[in-house]
Write a protein that holds these residues in place. Structure first.
Motif, PDB file in Angstrom:
ATOM      1  N   ASP B 113       0.835  -1.203   0.000  1.00 24.54           N
ATOM      2  CA  ASP B 113       0.000   0.000   0.000  1.00 24.54           C
ATOM      3  C   ASP B 113       0.870   1.253   0.000  1.00 24.54           C
ATOM      4  OD1 ASP B 113      -3.054   0.870   0.762  1.00 24.54           O
ATOM      5  OD2 ASP B 113      -1.559   2.243   1.593  1.00 24.54           O
ATOM      6  N   PHE B 114       0.515   2.205  -0.878  1.00 24.23           N
ATOM      7  CA  PHE B 114       1.411   3.341  -1.116  1.00 24.23           C
ATOM      8  C   PHE B 114       1.428   4.365   0.007  1.00 24.23           C
ATOM      9  CE2 PHE B 114      -0.946   7.172  -2.899  1.00 24.23           C
ATOM     10  CZ  PHE B 114      -2.203   6.762  -2.521  1.00 24.23           C
ATOM     11  N   ARG B 115       0.513   4.266   0.964  1.00 25.82           N
ATOM     12  CA  ARG B 115       0.525   5.225   2.069  1.00 25.82           C
ATOM     13  C   ARG B 115       1.395   4.747   3.232  1.00 25.82           C
ATOM     14  NH1 ARG B 115      -0.957   9.488  -0.583  1.00 25.82           N
ATOM     15  NH2 ARG B 115      -1.250  10.607   1.373  1.00 25.82           N
ATOM     16  N   VAL B 116       1.827   3.493   3.172  1.00 24.58           N
ATOM     17  CA  VAL B 116       2.667   2.936   4.233  1.00 24.58           C
ATOM     18  C   VAL B 116       4.131   3.125   3.825  1.00 24.58           C
ATOM     19  CG1 VAL B 116       3.249   0.871   5.558  1.00 24.58           C
ATOM     20  CG2 VAL B 116       0.877   1.244   4.786  1.00 24.58           C
ATOM     21  N   THR B 117       4.895   3.753   4.690  1.00 23.49           N
ATOM     22  CA  THR B 117       6.291   4.035   4.365  1.00 23.49           C
ATOM     23  C   THR B 117       7.165   2.794   4.577  1.00 23.49           C
ATOM     24  OG1 THR B 117       6.891   4.689   6.602  1.00 23.49           O
ATOM     25  CG2 THR B 117       5.966   6.402   5.177  1.00 23.49           C
ATOM     26  N   GLU B 118       8.413   2.898   4.117  1.00 27.99           N
ATOM     27  CA  GLU B 118       9.357   1.787   4.310  1.00 27.99           C
ATOM     28  C   GLU B 118       9.557   1.488   5.786  1.00 27.99           C
ATOM     29  OE1 GLU B 118      13.048   2.383   2.342  1.00 27.99           O
ATOM     30  OE2 GLU B 118      12.164   2.390   0.345  1.00 27.99           O
ATOM     31  N   LYS B 119       9.467   2.532   6.609  1.00 26.58           N
ATOM     32  CA  LYS B 119       9.663   2.357   8.052  1.00 26.58           C
ATOM     33  C   LYS B 119       8.337   2.165   8.788  1.00 26.58           C
ATOM     34  CE  LYS B 119      14.143   4.548   8.578  1.00 26.58           C
ATOM     35  NZ  LYS B 119      14.930   5.590   9.256  1.00 26.58           N
ATOM     36  N   ARG B 120       7.329   1.742   8.034  1.00 24.22           N
ATOM     37  CA  ARG B 120       6.054   1.345   8.627  1.00 24.22           C
ATOM     38  C   ARG B 120       5.360   2.462   9.387  1.00 24.22           C
ATOM     39  NH1 ARG B 120       4.587  -2.836   5.888  1.00 24.22           N
ATOM     40  NH2 ARG B 120       3.288  -3.626   7.559  1.00 24.22           N
ATOM     41  N   GLY B 121       5.333   3.629   8.778  1.00 17.43           N
ATOM     42  CA  GLY B 121       4.483   4.715   9.256  1.00 17.43           C
ATOM     43  C   GLY B 121       3.497   5.053   8.152  1.00 17.43           C
ATOM     44  N   LEU B 122       2.653   6.046   8.380  1.00 19.23           N
ATOM     45  CA  LEU B 122       1.749   6.524   7.334  1.00 19.23           C
ATOM     46  C   LEU B 122       2.189   7.912   6.890  1.00 19.23           C
ATOM     47  CD1 LEU B 122      -1.868   5.654   8.603  1.00 19.23           C
ATOM     48  CD2 LEU B 122      -0.483   4.406   6.927  1.00 19.23           C
ATOM     49  N   VAL B 123       2.093   8.173   5.597  1.00 17.79           N
ATOM     50  CA  VAL B 123       2.367   9.516   5.102  1.00 17.79           C
ATOM     51  C   VAL B 123       1.167  10.406   5.428  1.00 17.79           C
ATOM     52  CG1 VAL B 123       3.915   8.768   3.274  1.00 17.79           C
ATOM     53  CG2 VAL B 123       1.469   8.953   2.808  1.00 17.79           C
ATOM     54  N   PRO B 124       1.375  11.749   5.449  1.00 17.85           N
ATOM     55  CA  PRO B 124       0.282  12.666   5.796  1.00 17.85           C
ATOM     56  C   PRO B 124      -0.923  12.526   4.863  1.00 17.85           C
ATOM     57  CG  PRO B 124       2.381  13.811   5.889  1.00 17.85           C
ATOM     58  CD  PRO B 124       2.654  12.457   5.297  1.00 17.85           C
ATOM     59  N   ASN B 125      -2.083  12.867   5.422  1.00 16.63           N
ATOM     60  CA  ASN B 125      -3.353  12.879   4.681  1.00 16.63           C
ATOM     61  C   ASN B 125      -3.718  11.508   4.137  1.00 16.63           C
ATOM     62  OD1 ASN B 125      -3.995  15.765   4.925  1.00 16.63           O
ATOM     63  ND2 ASN B 125      -2.097  16.021   3.748  1.00 16.63           N
ATOM     64  N   THR B 126      -3.635  10.525   5.019  1.00 12.47           N
ATOM     65  CA  THR B 126      -3.986   9.155   4.673  1.00 12.47           C
ATOM     66  C   THR B 126      -5.285   8.745   5.372  1.00 12.47           C
ATOM     67  OG1 THR B 126      -1.699   8.493   4.301  1.00 12.47           O
ATOM     68  CG2 THR B 126      -3.235   6.745   4.918  1.00 12.47           C
ATOM     69  N   TYR B 127      -6.147   8.087   4.624  1.00 12.72           N
ATOM     70  CA  TYR B 127      -7.433   7.625   5.152  1.00 12.72           C
ATOM     71  C   TYR B 127      -7.284   6.283   5.867  1.00 12.72           C
ATOM     72  CZ  TYR B 127     -10.512  11.004   2.786  1.00 12.72           C
ATOM     73  OH  TYR B 127     -11.174  12.144   2.387  1.00 12.72           O
ATOM     74  N   ALA B 128      -8.140   6.081   6.863  1.00 15.55           N
ATOM     75  CA  ALA B 128      -8.254   4.790   7.554  1.00 15.55           C
ATOM     76  C   ALA B 128      -9.619   4.761   8.223  1.00 15.55           C
ATOM     77  CB  ALA B 128      -7.129   4.637   8.587  1.00 15.55           C
ATOM     78  N   THR B 129      -9.854   3.747   9.029  1.00 11.70           N
ATOM     79  CA  THR B 129     -11.085   3.685   9.816  1.00 11.70           C
ATOM     80  C   THR B 129     -10.729   3.232  11.224  1.00 11.70           C
ATOM     81  OG1 THR B 129     -13.362   2.831   9.890  1.00 11.70           O
ATOM     82  CG2 THR B 129     -11.641   1.293   9.191  1.00 11.70           C
ATOM     83  N   THR B 130     -11.698   3.270  12.109  1.00 10.99           N
ATOM     84  CA  THR B 130     -11.415   2.831  13.474  1.00 10.99           C
ATOM     85  C   THR B 130     -11.455   1.303  13.541  1.00 10.99           C
ATOM     86  OG1 THR B 130     -13.741   2.852  14.133  1.00 10.99           O
ATOM     87  CG2 THR B 130     -12.510   4.913  14.398  1.00 10.99           C
ATOM     88  N   ALA B 131     -10.760   0.743  14.515  1.00 10.33           N
ATOM     89  CA  ALA B 131     -10.767  -0.714  14.674  1.00 10.33           C
ATOM     90  C   ALA B 131     -12.176  -1.209  14.964  1.00 10.33           C
ATOM     91  CB  ALA B 131      -9.817  -1.114  15.800  1.00 10.33           C
ATOM     92  N   GLU B 132     -12.946  -0.422  15.712  1.00 14.85           N
ATOM     93  CA  GLU B 132     -14.322  -0.815  16.031  1.00 14.85           C
ATOM     94  C   GLU B 132     -15.165  -0.891  14.768  1.00 14.85           C
ATOM     95  OE1 GLU B 132     -12.717   1.633  17.557  1.00 14.85           O
ATOM     96  OE2 GLU B 132     -12.415   0.808  19.562  1.00 14.85           O
ATOM     97  N   ASP B 133     -15.029   0.112  13.912  1.00 12.38           N
ATOM     98  CA  ASP B 133     -15.833   0.116  12.693  1.00 12.38           C
ATOM     99  C   ASP B 133     -15.413  -1.008  11.751  1.00 12.38           C
ATOM    100  OD1 ASP B 133     -17.916   2.043  11.342  1.00 12.38           O
ATOM    101  OD2 ASP B 133     -16.574   1.336   9.765  1.00 12.38           O
ATOM    102  N   ALA B 134     -14.147  -1.317  11.757  1.00  9.07           N
ATOM    103  CA  ALA B 134     -13.639  -2.374  10.874  1.00  9.07           C
ATOM    104  C   ALA B 134     -14.225  -3.739  11.222  1.00  9.07           C
ATOM    105  CB  ALA B 134     -12.119  -2.430  10.943  1.00  9.07           C
ATOM    106  N   LEU B 135     -14.742  -3.888  12.438  1.00  7.97           N
ATOM    107  CA  LEU B 135     -15.362  -5.163  12.828  1.00  7.97           C
ATOM    108  C   LEU B 135     -16.602  -5.460  11.990  1.00  7.97           C
ATOM    109  CD1 LEU B 135     -15.081  -4.884  16.732  1.00  7.97           C
ATOM    110  CD2 LEU B 135     -13.712  -6.313  15.200  1.00  7.97           C
TER     111      LEU B 135
END
Lengths: 73, 207
Positions: B113-135
């Motif tokens: 995924d292109f928003r995940v950096t090589e050092k396993r962070g997220l670049v700015p202005n990246t979308y996600a959802t909450t863990a609760e909603d992902a259920l």
């Protein structure tokens, strides 16, 4: 006729720095060396540009800019 | 009775961390363990002052800075109002802060995924959802529907994001789009997340 253009590393790095329009996609304008602008192109995963018209050569791209965030219903 | 947490400078020259009750009474952190309820603490502090048992006075105070979103009581109010209001998309929401140990998920059609950096962070202005909603999502195709994803390639790669407390983000509800109903919760990590905050992806069923 639509076509998908896979962008190279240079443009992928560029797109990574731009905001997402939604999870996994960006809406951009592609500016060509000729000055022509291909508007409202969706790019998936910062890599796969969904061009509304026929295939263009990546070398003809001058810049890619993000469009104002909006979703189309 | 309100309270504030901070460091006070005493007339003894010492600085002490503790609770200031109603802007009037100070109780050092070291003495808090003996109290099981705030009311008991207040009564004891008032009694001590009435009896003039202490010659120690406060000369200054520096309060701990606590963002509103990190206060438990404020969070409850936010949750209550969220249930009763039509929420806007995340991009139109105010920037708030993550809570301690809050977990988020990101659905993607791609393992790289292109928003995940090589050092396993997220670049700015990246979308996600909450863990609760992902259920609510069991397959990649369900993710497309709930988060109104434009790509119809199954988003069955699930990244887990564990940002530090007070990470800036916008929260909202996914609007219908691209023929999908939306309705899930969405967040935007305004500044991204630091290195080593992203794990995965976990692969779920495509449909």
């Amino acid at each position: 006729m639509s076509a998908e253009l896979e962008l190279s590393g240079k443009w992928r790095q560029h797109l990574q720095r731009l905001p997402e329009s939604a999870m996994g996609s960006q809406h951009v304008d592609i500016i060509l060396n000729t000055g022509q602008i291909i508007e409202n192109v969706t790019v998936f995963n910062g890599r796969y540009a969904q061009l509304p018209t026929g295939l263009i050569e990546e070398e003809s791209i001058s810049d890619i800019v993000i469009r104002e965030n909006h979703k189309e219903g | 009775m309100g309270y504030q947490i901070g460091v006070v400078r005493l007339n003894t020259g010492k600085n002490e961390h503790g609770i200031i009750l109603n802007g009037t009474y100070f109780v050092p952190s070291t003495e808090l363990a003996g109290f099981s309820a705030l009311s008991q603490l207040v009564e004891e502090a008032q009694a001590t002052v009435r009896a003039s048992k202490s010659s120690v006075t406060i000369e200054g105070a520096a309060l701990d800075s606590r963002p509103a979103a990190s206060l438990r009581r404020v969070k409850r109010i936010h949750s209550l109002s969220a249930a009763n209001e039509k929420q806007a998309a995340a991009k139109d929401a105010e920037v708030t802060l993550t809570l301690r140990n809050e977990i988020f998920k990101r659905f993607s059609a791609y393992e790289n995924d292109f928003r995940v950096t090589e050092k396993r962070g997220l670049v700015p202005n990246t979308y996600a959802t909450t863990a609760e909603d992902a259920l609510n999502v069991k397959t990649g195709m369900e993710a497309i529907a709930r988060y109104a994803l434009e790509s119809k390639k199954s988003a069955n790669k699930v990244f887990t994001i564990s940002p530090p407390e007070n990470t800036r983000l916008q929260r909202g509800v996914v609007e219908p789009a691209y023929g999908e109903p939306g309705g899930g919760l969405e967040v935007i990590f305004v500044d991204g997340t630091p290195d080593y905050t992203v794990t995965g992806p976990e692969i779920i069923a495509e449909k």
